[in-house]
Design an enzyme around this catalytic site. Structure first.
Site, PDB file in Angstrom:
ATOM      1  N   LYS A 155      22.016 138.971 124.225  1.00 13.86           N
ATOM      2  CA  LYS A 155      20.756 139.181 124.955  1.00 13.86           C
ATOM      3  C   LYS A 155      19.603 138.748 124.037  1.00 13.86           C
ATOM      4  O   LYS A 155      19.208 137.592 124.035  1.00 13.86           O
ATOM      5  CB  LYS A 155      20.607 140.653 125.358  1.00 13.86           C
ATOM      6  CG  LYS A 155      21.563 141.098 126.464  1.00 13.86           C
ATOM      7  CD  LYS A 155      22.879 141.559 125.938  1.00 13.86           C
ATOM      8  CE  LYS A 155      23.760 142.152 127.008  1.00 13.86           C
ATOM      9  NZ  LYS A 155      25.165 142.194 126.557  1.00 13.86           N
ATOM     10  N   ALA A 166      20.918 146.348 122.301  1.00 11.14           N
ATOM     11  CA  ALA A 166      21.110 145.017 122.888  1.00 11.14           C
ATOM     12  C   ALA A 166      19.769 144.380 123.282  1.00 11.14           C
ATOM     13  O   ALA A 166      19.610 143.171 123.210  1.00 11.14           O
ATOM     14  CB  ALA A 166      22.024 145.109 124.115  1.00 11.14           C
ATOM     15  N   ASP A 223      22.204 151.613 120.526  1.00  7.14           N
ATOM     16  CA  ASP A 223      22.801 150.461 121.190  1.00  7.14           C
ATOM     17  C   ASP A 223      21.593 149.578 121.520  1.00  7.14           C
ATOM     18  O   ASP A 223      20.909 149.790 122.513  1.00  7.14           O
ATOM     19  CB  ASP A 223      23.553 150.895 122.450  1.00  7.14           C
ATOM     20  CG  ASP A 223      24.029 149.701 123.287  1.00  7.14           C
ATOM     21  OD1 ASP A 223      23.651 148.554 122.944  1.00  7.14           O
ATOM     22  OD2 ASP A 223      24.746 149.915 124.274  1.00  7.14           O
ATOM     23  N   TYR A 248      35.549 129.658 105.492  1.00  8.63           N
ATOM     24  CA  TYR A 248      36.202 130.879 105.987  1.00  8.63           C
ATOM     25  C   TYR A 248      35.513 132.129 105.450  1.00  8.63           C
ATOM     26  O   TYR A 248      35.340 133.119 106.164  1.00  8.63           O
ATOM     27  CB  TYR A 248      37.689 130.900 105.597  1.00  8.63           C
ATOM     28  CG  TYR A 248      38.397 132.047 106.279  1.00  8.63           C
ATOM     29  CD1 TYR A 248      38.928 131.884 107.552  1.00  8.63           C
ATOM     30  CD2 TYR A 248      38.465 133.300 105.688  1.00  8.63           C
ATOM     31  CE1 TYR A 248      39.526 132.946 108.218  1.00  8.63           C
ATOM     32  CE2 TYR A 248      39.058 134.366 106.346  1.00  8.63           C
ATOM     33  CZ  TYR A 248      39.590 134.183 107.610  1.00  8.63           C
ATOM     34  OH  TYR A 248      40.165 135.233 108.270  1.00  8.63           O
ATOM     35  N   PHE A 257      26.176 152.166 128.537  1.00  2.99           N
ATOM     36  CA  PHE A 257      26.530 150.973 129.306  1.00  2.99           C
ATOM     37  C   PHE A 257      28.027 151.060 129.643  1.00  2.99           C
ATOM     38  O   PHE A 257      28.759 151.776 128.978  1.00  2.99           O
ATOM     39  CB  PHE A 257      26.219 149.716 128.474  1.00  2.99           C
ATOM     40  CG  PHE A 257      26.569 148.444 129.180  1.00  2.99           C
ATOM     41  CD1 PHE A 257      25.878 148.062 130.309  1.00  2.99           C
ATOM     42  CD2 PHE A 257      27.610 147.641 128.734  1.00  2.99           C
ATOM     43  CE1 PHE A 257      26.219 146.900 130.988  1.00  2.99           C
ATOM     44  CE2 PHE A 257      27.951 146.479 129.402  1.00  2.99           C
ATOM     45  CZ  PHE A 257      27.256 146.106 130.534  1.00  2.99           C
ATOM     46  N   ASP A 258      28.492 150.321 130.661  1.00  6.80           N
ATOM     47  CA  ASP A 258      29.880 150.554 131.120  1.00  6.80           C
ATOM     48  C   ASP A 258      30.944 150.281 130.048  1.00  6.80           C
ATOM     49  O   ASP A 258      31.864 151.071 129.877  1.00  6.80           O
ATOM     50  CB  ASP A 258      30.188 149.843 132.457  1.00  6.80           C
ATOM     51  CG  ASP A 258      29.974 148.344 132.459  1.00  6.80           C
ATOM     52  OD1 ASP A 258      29.738 147.765 131.384  1.00  6.80           O
ATOM     53  OD2 ASP A 258      30.072 147.737 133.551  1.00  6.80           O
ATOM     54  N   HIS A 307      34.614 147.093 139.777  1.00 10.12           N
ATOM     55  CA  HIS A 307      33.696 146.104 140.351  1.00 10.12           C
ATOM     56  C   HIS A 307      34.024 144.672 139.955  1.00 10.12           C
ATOM     57  O   HIS A 307      33.679 143.748 140.673  1.00 10.12           O
ATOM     58  CB  HIS A 307      32.252 146.455 139.996  1.00 10.12           C
ATOM     59  CG  HIS A 307      32.013 146.683 138.533  1.00 10.12           C
ATOM     60  ND1 HIS A 307      32.609 147.706 137.847  1.00 10.12           N
ATOM     61  CD2 HIS A 307      31.277 146.008 137.636  1.00 10.12           C
ATOM     62  CE1 HIS A 307      32.231 147.661 136.589  1.00 10.12           C
ATOM     63  NE2 HIS A 307      31.424 146.642 136.426  1.00 10.12           N
TER      64      HIS A 307
HETATM   65  N1  F0G Z   1      25.293 147.565 125.597  1.00  4.00           N
HETATM   66  C1  F0G Z   1      24.449 147.225 126.589  1.00  4.00           C
HETATM   67  C2  F0G Z   1      23.225 148.048 126.843  1.00  4.00           C
HETATM   68  C3  F0G Z   1      24.737 146.098 127.391  1.00  4.00           C
HETATM   69  O1  F0G Z   1      23.900 145.784 128.381  1.00  4.00           O
HETATM   70  C4  F0G Z   1      25.903 145.344 127.119  1.00  4.00           C
HETATM   71  C5  F0G Z   1      26.242 144.184 127.938  1.00  4.00           C
HETATM   72  C6  F0G Z   1      26.733 145.747 126.064  1.00  4.00           C
HETATM   73  C7  F0G Z   1      26.394 146.858 125.324  1.00  4.00           C
HETATM   74  C8  F0G Z   1      27.998 145.000 125.727  1.00  4.00           C
HETATM   75  O2  F0G Z   1      27.696 143.818 125.083  1.00  4.00           O
HETATM   76  O3  F0G Z   1      28.516 142.061 126.644  1.00  4.00           O
HETATM   77  O4  F0G Z   1      28.044 141.559 124.235  1.00  4.00           O
HETATM   78  O5  F0G Z   1      30.004 142.917 124.864  1.00  4.00           O
HETATM   79  N2  F0G Z   1      25.652 143.901 129.013  1.00  4.00           N
HETATM   80  C9  F0G Z   1      25.835 142.754 129.868  1.00  4.00           C
HETATM   81  C10 F0G Z   1      25.044 142.942 131.133  1.00  4.00           C
HETATM   82  C11 F0G Z   1      27.252 142.360 130.098  1.00  4.00           C
HETATM   83  O6  F0G Z   1      25.177 142.116 132.045  1.00  4.00           O
HETATM   84  O7  F0G Z   1      24.246 143.877 131.212  1.00  4.00           O
HETATM   85  P1  F0G Z   1      28.619 142.516 125.227  1.00  4.00           P
END
Ligand code: F0G
Length: 465
Positions: A261, A220, A218, A75, A127-128, A453
């Site tokens: 990613k 990713a 950010d 844990y 990102f969204d 979407h």
């Molecule tokens: N930031 C970026 C630039 C992303 O592309 C994503 C996720 C996230 C943050 C959020 O990360 O999914 O681990 O919570 N992108 C995916 C996509 C979902 O299809 O582009 P997460």
């Protein structure tokens, strides 16, 4: 023999395979109709090639799976945590690391501690989920993409950059005191998978320091950004992608990273920080909502896979082969008469559906229409990035303000599809490009008020109605 394009070999071969589905045209029509013409509602076993997302969809290596067997599920203070921690610290150089189960969990924890209601977060493009998490704490998310990004066809190497002049104006202007964070997305997923240059990161870092505003990444897709810097920014030609990535992290005060990613694993993420107080605040939030600070919602075996994935992803041979595979797909698609956002990035290609389907007005969602046609013709799943996702609608779900572009994203999972699979995608698109007028438009039947979407349902509209 002179070859036009040298094959670039991936540094691995396939050991474990997963069957894919081949539905006939009638079955595909029934499947997409039952899904309300929304690819998010399709079942995975109805799909031949899945290009919906590159997130959590990559293949792991034998070394990662071997390491997963060593997962320590204690844990607190698990051995797996220390392996993950040391790898992330070595890569980023940040003194404080907090694990999270995915990127958006990190966003929620970080923004909850860093941003206050009424503050502004500036970004090259949020990102969204990042945008949503900024707004959920009562702050405002504002995008300042560089002007070059507006020309989809130009070959500028770093169209993911932030607009430095606009950033300076925002920081020095009357609302400058409200800016609580500058967040750079590398690579810029919302804007055609375009990279951010080291020069842009350095200048942003200096501006933020001068105005005493925290600067975060950010990150990713930190490894693919590093590869594109290596190939496009002359100063970094002799640097390894790993060294470039570390230098990028060093320009910032911290980062939030989805490891679904470039962690080469199905789940995972982390927050990296320099500030002790911010770390303490985030850690308290993390323990209350994600899990103890040595696992953050992840299992020991996930931490093990990630620790190896973070090494494998910066292997130049892997990055070179992945970039070449995406570039080859872009070339095949372009030769078939379908334009993509230029220059080609690595994790995704963005089709210019607006240009391919001029007979469909934005109200008929050309990007979505092309996505549905790719499924109907080839069982290919992808995501729209156009007016369905970004436009504004009235109460009857009619389009009021269209998106600036009608795009479709083909996201390419890591180490999953061979060039033959991708040739099939290009061939399916080529068939559509021969007779684009047969692609029908769509209208919305029902839509949720938030993050439309994902759950929207639509129906086809025959020409002239
Ligand atoms: N930031 C970026 C630039 C992303 O592309 C994503 C996720 C996230 C943050 C959020 O990360 O999914 O681990 O919570 N992108 C995916 C996509 C979902 O299809 O582009 P997460």
């Amino acid at each position: 023999m002179v070859r036009e394009f040298e094959p670039v070999l991936p540094p691995y071969r396939i050991k474990v395979v997963e069957p894919i589905a081949f539905l006939d045209a009638k079955q595909r029509r029934e499947a997409i109709e039952a899904a309300g013409y929304n690819p998010f509602n399709l079942r995975a076993d109805q799909i031949t090639i899945d290009l919906l997302s590159d997130s959590g969809t990559g293949a792991t290596s034998d070394a990662q799976e071997g390491a997963a067997a060593l997962g320590d599920e204690s844990y607190a203070g698990a051995r797996s945590w220390f392996r993950f921690h040391d790898e992330v610290t070595d890569l980023t150089g940040y003194p404080f690391i907090l694990p999270v189960h995915q990127g958006r969990a990190g966003e929620r924890v970080l923004f909850g501690s860093l941003l206050k209601p009424g503050q502004i977060c500036l970004s090259n493009t949020h990102f969204d989920t990042t945008h949503a998490n900024v707004e959920l704490v009562g702050a405002q998310a504002r995008d300042l993409p560089c002007p070059e990004a507006a020309d989809l066809d130009s070959a500028e190497p770093f169209k993911g950059n932030i607009d430095l002049a606009a950033l300076e104006r925002a920081l020095a202007g009357p609302n400058g005191g409200r800016v609580g964070l500058v967040l750079m997305t590398i690579t810029n997923n919302g804007l055609g998978a375009q990279p951010v240059s080291m020069a842009n990161l350095r200048a942003t870092s200096e501006l933020c320091r001068r105005h005493r505003v925290p600067f975060f990444l950010d990150a990713a897709r930190f490894a693919e950004n590093a590869w594109l810097v290596h190939t496009r920014e002359p100063e970094y030609r002799d640097w390894t992608p790993r060294r470039i990535a570390t230098a990028a992290f060093q320009y910032a005060d911290g980062c939030v990273v989805s490891l679904k990613k470039d962690g080469l694993s199905a789940v995972g993420g982390f927050i990296g920080l320099r500030d002790r107080q911010l770390h303490a605040a985030c850690e308290a939030n993390l323990i209350a909502t994600e899990g103890f600070s040595t696992y953050g919602g992840l299992a020991g075996h996930d931490l093990e896979r990630l620790a190896r994935g973070l090494r494998e992803v910066v292997d130049p041979a892997y990055l070179r082969a992945r970039a070449a595979s995406t570039a080859r797909l872009a070339r095949l698609i372009n030769e078939a008469g379908v334009d993509t956002v230029q220059p080609a990035g690595i994790h995704a290609l963005y089709l210019n559906a607006g240009r391919l389907l001029p007979h469909l007005s934005p109200e008929r969602f050309p990007g979505h229409s092309l996505g549905c046609q790719l499924y109907l013709d080839g069982g290919i799943r992808c995501a729209e990035l156009g007016s369905l996702y970004l436009g504004t609608l009235d109460d009857e779900h009619r389009l009021v303000t269209p998106a600036p572009f009608e795009l479709v994203r083909l996201a390419i999972p890591r180490r999953v599809y061979t060039d033959t699979h991708l040739e099939y995608v290009a061939a399916t698109l080529a068939d559509i490009a021969k007779d684009p007028e047969r692609v029908t438009g769509y209208r919305i039947v029902s839509a949720p008020p938030l993050l439309r979407h994902f759950k929207v349902r639509l129906e086809p509209v025959s020409a002239g109605t």
